[in-house]
Write a protein that holds these residues in place. Sequence first.
Motif, PDB file in Angstrom:
ATOM      1  N   THR A  81       0.965  -1.209   0.036  1.00  0.00           N
ATOM      2  CA  THR A  81       0.059   0.173   0.092  1.00  0.00           C
ATOM      3  C   THR A  81       0.838   1.246   0.100  1.00  0.00           C
ATOM      4  O   THR A  81       1.655   1.528   0.861  1.00  0.00           O
ATOM      5  CB  THR A  81      -0.953  -0.080   1.355  1.00  0.00           C
ATOM      6  OG1 THR A  81      -1.632  -1.128   1.243  1.00  0.00           O
ATOM      7  CG2 THR A  81      -1.946   1.163   1.215  1.00  0.00           C
ATOM      8  N   THR A  82       0.796   1.921  -0.841  1.00  0.00           N
ATOM      9  CA  THR A  82       1.529   3.454  -1.088  1.00  0.00           C
ATOM     10  C   THR A  82       0.383   4.506  -1.282  1.00  0.00           C
ATOM     11  O   THR A  82      -0.813   4.312  -1.332  1.00  0.00           O
ATOM     12  CB  THR A  82       2.431   3.098  -2.178  1.00  0.00           C
ATOM     13  OG1 THR A  82       1.752   3.169  -3.506  1.00  0.00           O
ATOM     14  CG2 THR A  82       3.124   2.008  -2.244  1.00  0.00           C
ATOM     15  N   HIS A  83       1.105   5.520  -1.704  1.00  0.00           N
ATOM     16  CA  HIS A  83       0.531   7.012  -2.061  1.00  0.00           C
ATOM     17  C   HIS A  83      -0.515   6.586  -3.210  1.00  0.00           C
ATOM     18  O   HIS A  83      -1.326   7.347  -3.543  1.00  0.00           O
ATOM     19  CB  HIS A  83       1.072   7.959  -1.973  1.00  0.00           C
ATOM     20  CG  HIS A  83       2.094   7.879  -3.166  1.00  0.00           C
ATOM     21  ND1 HIS A  83       3.395   7.058  -3.243  1.00  0.00           N
ATOM     22  CD2 HIS A  83       2.139   8.714  -4.381  1.00  0.00           C
ATOM     23  CE1 HIS A  83       3.816   7.330  -4.568  1.00  0.00           C
ATOM     24  NE2 HIS A  83       3.315   8.200  -4.924  1.00  0.00           N
ATOM     25  N   GLN A  84      -0.103   5.615  -4.017  1.00  0.00           N
ATOM     26  CA  GLN A  84      -0.802   5.360  -5.388  1.00  0.00           C
ATOM     27  C   GLN A  84      -1.803   4.505  -5.249  1.00  0.00           C
ATOM     28  O   GLN A  84      -1.717   3.330  -4.356  1.00  0.00           O
ATOM     29  CB  GLN A  84       0.433   4.729  -6.437  1.00  0.00           C
ATOM     30  CG  GLN A  84       1.390   5.833  -6.894  1.00  0.00           C
ATOM     31  CD  GLN A  84       2.033   5.267  -7.963  1.00  0.00           C
ATOM     32  OE1 GLN A  84       2.590   4.120  -7.672  1.00  0.00           O
ATOM     33  NE2 GLN A  84       2.519   5.922  -8.961  1.00  0.00           N
ATOM     34  N   GLY A  85      -2.825   4.690  -5.656  1.00  0.00           N
ATOM     35  CA  GLY A  85      -3.944   4.006  -5.802  1.00  0.00           C
ATOM     36  C   GLY A  85      -4.864   4.062  -6.960  1.00  0.00           C
ATOM     37  O   GLY A  85      -4.662   3.816  -8.003  1.00  0.00           O
ATOM     38  N   PHE A  86      -6.164   4.356  -6.523  1.00  0.00           N
ATOM     39  CA  PHE A  86      -7.086   4.597  -7.476  1.00  0.00           C
ATOM     40  C   PHE A  86      -7.724   6.065  -7.425  1.00  0.00           C
ATOM     41  O   PHE A  86      -7.892   6.831  -6.406  1.00  0.00           O
ATOM     42  CB  PHE A  86      -8.200   3.635  -7.483  1.00  0.00           C
ATOM     43  CG  PHE A  86      -7.918   2.189  -7.267  1.00  0.00           C
ATOM     44  CD1 PHE A  86      -7.944   1.440  -8.573  1.00  0.00           C
ATOM     45  CD2 PHE A  86      -7.586   1.447  -6.162  1.00  0.00           C
ATOM     46  CE1 PHE A  86      -7.451   0.111  -8.573  1.00  0.00           C
ATOM     47  CE2 PHE A  86      -6.927   0.200  -6.232  1.00  0.00           C
ATOM     48  CZ  PHE A  86      -7.006  -0.464  -7.437  1.00  0.00           C
ATOM     49  N   ALA A  87      -8.403   6.662  -8.485  1.00  0.00           N
ATOM     50  CA  ALA A  87      -8.859   7.905  -8.456  1.00  0.00           C
ATOM     51  C   ALA A  87     -10.162   7.761  -9.423  1.00  0.00           C
ATOM     52  O   ALA A  87     -10.305   7.327 -10.469  1.00  0.00           O
ATOM     53  CB  ALA A  87      -8.130   8.922  -9.026  1.00  0.00           C
ATOM     54  N   LEU A  88     -11.150   8.351  -8.840  1.00  0.00           N
ATOM     55  CA  LEU A  88     -12.667   8.518  -9.387  1.00  0.00           C
ATOM     56  C   LEU A  88     -13.008  10.077  -9.720  1.00  0.00           C
ATOM     57  O   LEU A  88     -12.643  10.735  -8.573  1.00  0.00           O
ATOM     58  CB  LEU A  88     -13.658   8.032  -8.647  1.00  0.00           C
ATOM     59  CG  LEU A  88     -13.632   6.293  -8.577  1.00  0.00           C
ATOM     60  CD1 LEU A  88     -12.696   5.811  -7.512  1.00  0.00           C
ATOM     61  CD2 LEU A  88     -14.935   5.798  -8.522  1.00  0.00           C
ATOM     62  N   ASP A  89     -13.651  10.574 -10.715  1.00  0.00           N
ATOM     63  CA  ASP A  89     -14.021  11.886 -10.799  1.00  0.00           C
ATOM     64  C   ASP A  89     -15.187  12.101 -10.275  1.00  0.00           C
ATOM     65  O   ASP A  89     -15.779  11.087  -9.675  1.00  0.00           O
ATOM     66  CB  ASP A  89     -13.871  12.276 -12.296  1.00  0.00           C
ATOM     67  CG  ASP A  89     -14.992  11.749 -13.295  1.00  0.00           C
ATOM     68  OD1 ASP A  89     -15.924  10.926 -12.423  1.00  0.00           O
ATOM     69  OD2 ASP A  89     -15.084  11.643 -14.564  1.00  0.00           O
ATOM     70  N   TRP A  90     -15.815  13.242 -10.247  1.00  0.00           N
ATOM     71  CA  TRP A  90     -16.954  13.440  -9.530  1.00  0.00           C
ATOM     72  C   TRP A  90     -18.175  13.075 -10.293  1.00  0.00           C
ATOM     73  O   TRP A  90     -19.486  13.024  -9.471  1.00  0.00           O
ATOM     74  CB  TRP A  90     -17.449  14.951  -9.496  1.00  0.00           C
ATOM     75  CG  TRP A  90     -17.548  15.995 -10.738  1.00  0.00           C
ATOM     76  CD1 TRP A  90     -18.155  15.698 -11.736  1.00  0.00           C
ATOM     77  CD2 TRP A  90     -16.673  17.242 -10.935  1.00  0.00           C
ATOM     78  NE1 TRP A  90     -18.040  16.718 -12.667  1.00  0.00           N
ATOM     79  CE2 TRP A  90     -16.795  17.485 -12.199  1.00  0.00           C
ATOM     80  CE3 TRP A  90     -15.565  17.849 -10.262  1.00  0.00           C
ATOM     81  CZ2 TRP A  90     -16.426  18.636 -12.679  1.00  0.00           C
ATOM     82  CZ3 TRP A  90     -15.151  19.033 -10.792  1.00  0.00           C
ATOM     83  CH2 TRP A  90     -15.548  19.378 -11.976  1.00  0.00           C
ATOM     84  N   HIS A  91     -18.219  12.127 -11.413  1.00  0.00           N
ATOM     85  CA  HIS A  91     -19.236  11.318 -12.017  1.00  0.00           C
ATOM     86  C   HIS A  91     -19.235  10.024 -11.610  1.00  0.00           C
ATOM     87  O   HIS A  91     -20.157   9.209 -11.750  1.00  0.00           O
ATOM     88  CB  HIS A  91     -19.112  11.499 -13.297  1.00  0.00           C
ATOM     89  CG  HIS A  91     -19.211  12.938 -13.967  1.00  0.00           C
ATOM     90  ND1 HIS A  91     -20.234  13.724 -13.920  1.00  0.00           N
ATOM     91  CD2 HIS A  91     -18.402  13.684 -14.851  1.00  0.00           C
ATOM     92  CE1 HIS A  91     -20.293  14.945 -14.516  1.00  0.00           C
ATOM     93  NE2 HIS A  91     -19.003  14.985 -14.974  1.00  0.00           N
ATOM     94  N   GLY A  92     -18.002   9.804 -10.767  1.00  0.00           N
ATOM     95  CA  GLY A  92     -17.627   8.194 -10.273  1.00  0.00           C
ATOM     96  C   GLY A  92     -17.111   7.263 -11.547  1.00  0.00           C
ATOM     97  O   GLY A  92     -17.100   6.355 -11.284  1.00  0.00           O
TER      98      GLY A  92
END
Length: 319
Positions: free
Chosen positions: A56-67
């Motif tokens: 587990t690091t600072h890198q992961g997943f990102a979602l925008d405000w539309h999901g």
Amino acid sequence: MANGGKSIPPVHTEMIEVTPETCKSWMEKRTCNRVPLKRSNIDKFKSILRSGQFRTTHQGFALDWHGCLIDGQHRAAALIETGITVTSQVTYNMDPDAFAAIDGGRVRTAGDFVAQLTDMKQSNSNVYGAALKVLSNRLSGQHWTRWTNGRPTAEQLQEWVEKWPVSEDRIIRLTAKGKQCHASATGLIVAYKIITETWPERIADMFFDCIGEASKEFVGRDPRAIYTNTMINVNKGRVSRDSVQQSAQAVKAFNALIAGETIGTLKKMKISGTKIVEDRKTGEEVEQAYLADRYPEVIARTVEVSEKWLTRDNLVLFD
């Protein structure tokens, strides 16, 4: 922050258990990010997961405000295929425009965005994206010397794909034609769309289907053979990227085909500049400015179609 009058929740990051089921849900909503996944990247993450090396690091997943999942799609695909759950950071409510700068600072190309919108193979979307940029710059009134300029946004490309639709089959056919006569596939797509603004596709096909290898069926100065031979001779054995020039040459050859004109060569359009001329009064050499050539207009539908280069079967298409 607001979007179209709606309040957007603030960006925040959570550390959560990311399951294969969660990833499936994210991937189903990946409508804004359909850049083709690279199998090598998925397999790399699968190897890391199965060997217990995932950290587990600072890198992961990102979602925008539309999901929509805008980062982490390769990791998500690997979790789905391995059935493994991991602890990871997930950032929510990102601006959708952030997608363009994700992946180590790599800026998404027009081809990347077109691949998202159309599900085309990346090599085809690259050609299509370049053609869309040329067509848009032309429509905006820019001079042809600037038609390849600019970096379009995802929103612009979505609009352009709807405005100038081209099937992947058509792109594949024109790319093959370009390889046969060392011409730019982008240039051929641009010429095709410009010609079909005036003429039906079935008429345009009489030119485009008969360049490249098919032009060997013609003798004399048939414009389809002239275009093919000009491209081969000028580009000296390799496919040229001179898309705007070659689109203009294709338009000229199409015009000659319809009008029954005889052409010897297809010259490039000249860019503006200066030349040295002799002053008639003084005899001195002086610089004289000249304008760039104009991009050719497609021959009008009102023209009387010539039978010179066309067969009787061809002419039936005009009825």
